[in-house]
Design an enzyme around this catalytic site. Structure first.
Site, PDB file in Angstrom:
ATOM      1  CB  SER A 274       0.140-119.829  30.136  1.00 25.08           C
ATOM      2  OG  SER A 274      -0.090-119.998  28.753  1.00 25.08           O
ATOM      3  CG  ASN A 275       3.922-118.961  26.312  1.00 21.97           C
ATOM      4  OD1 ASN A 275       3.339-118.518  25.335  1.00 21.97           O
ATOM      5  ND2 ASN A 275       4.188-120.264  26.455  1.00 21.97           N
TER       6      ASN A 275
END
Ligand code: PMT
Length: 206
Positions: free
Chosen positions: A17-18
């Site tokens: 993810s980020n």
């Protein structure tokens, strides 16, 4: 409006993810809704507490975000502030056991913005993308404006901790298609940046 990160699962408990918090997109959706736009926020996994009367569709993966976006066409305006994973993983059914070496094969995700801006029969009147950049910010944003066939692209410097990803503040530059003019929205709260973006949307559409 798309917002937030996506999660690309490696196995049932692990993902890629980020740092996106969804705040910038949520603020834009709030500003649009306040001005009377019928607004839908397609939101990746975040900790946001959504209190306003906005139609929110929660998704996790880029594929889910893509499907939700398709379902919500046609629209007059589409704004892509989500930090969508460019790649997905072929998810393992069971939790992967510890090994000395482990390789993850990545497959390209659909570019949601690209799809919407090139899907002519359904193309919104105004397609606005974001460009999250750490270097050569304006040059890279200009390239994305053309490559992704946007009407505007909003360049966002994401190299600093006091703005961009997961901050209440931002500073952005709007690049307009077929126009060498650029609009710099100086460092301020994301809610204020959103108001200024929506001011420009309203004046473009009126
Ligand atoms: O969420 P916050 O913490 O408030 O942070 C806000 C933000 C920094 C995430 C936001 O302002 C921002 O810059 N969003 C764009 C993030 C991004 O991933 O940009 P990009 O340069 O990789 O992608 C360019 C554009 O294509 C973006 O509009 C993106 O939404 C879109 N895209 C990218 C890949 C993909 N598979 N589908 C897409 O639609």
């Amino acid at each position: 409006v798309t917002a937030g990160p996506t999660k690309e699962y490696i196995d049932p408990v692990r993902y890629i993810s980020n740092k996106s918090s969804g705040k910038q997109g949520y603020e834009i959706a709030k500003s649009l809704s306040k001005r009377g736009f019928d607004t839908t926020l397609i939101l990746g996994p975040t900790n946001l507490k959504i209190s306003e009367k906005i139609n929110v569709i929660k998704v996790e993966t880029a594929e889910e975000m893509f499907k939700a976006t398709q379902k919500n066409l046609p629209a007059d305006i589409a704004i892509f502030s989500a930090a969508v994973a460019d790649f997905r993983v072929n998810k393992n059914e069971y939790k992967i056991k510890k090994k000395d070496n482990f390789t993850i094969n990545l497959e390209k995700n659909v570019d949601i913005l690209n799809y919407v801006s090139n899907h002519n029969s359904m193309r919104p009147k105004l397609v606005i993308g974001f460009a999250a950049e750490t270097n050569e910010i304006d040059q890279n944003a200009s390239k994305k404006l053309i490559e992704k066939n946007c009407d505007w692209i909003i360049a966002n410097d994401v190299s600093k901790n006091d703005r961009g990803f997961n901050s209440d503040f931002n500073e952005v530059t709007i690049h307009y298609k077929n126009n060498y003019k650029k609009d710099k929205l100086l460092y301020k709260k994301k809610s204020e940046i959103s108001e200024e973006i929506v001011d420009r949307i309203v004046s473009q559409l009126s």
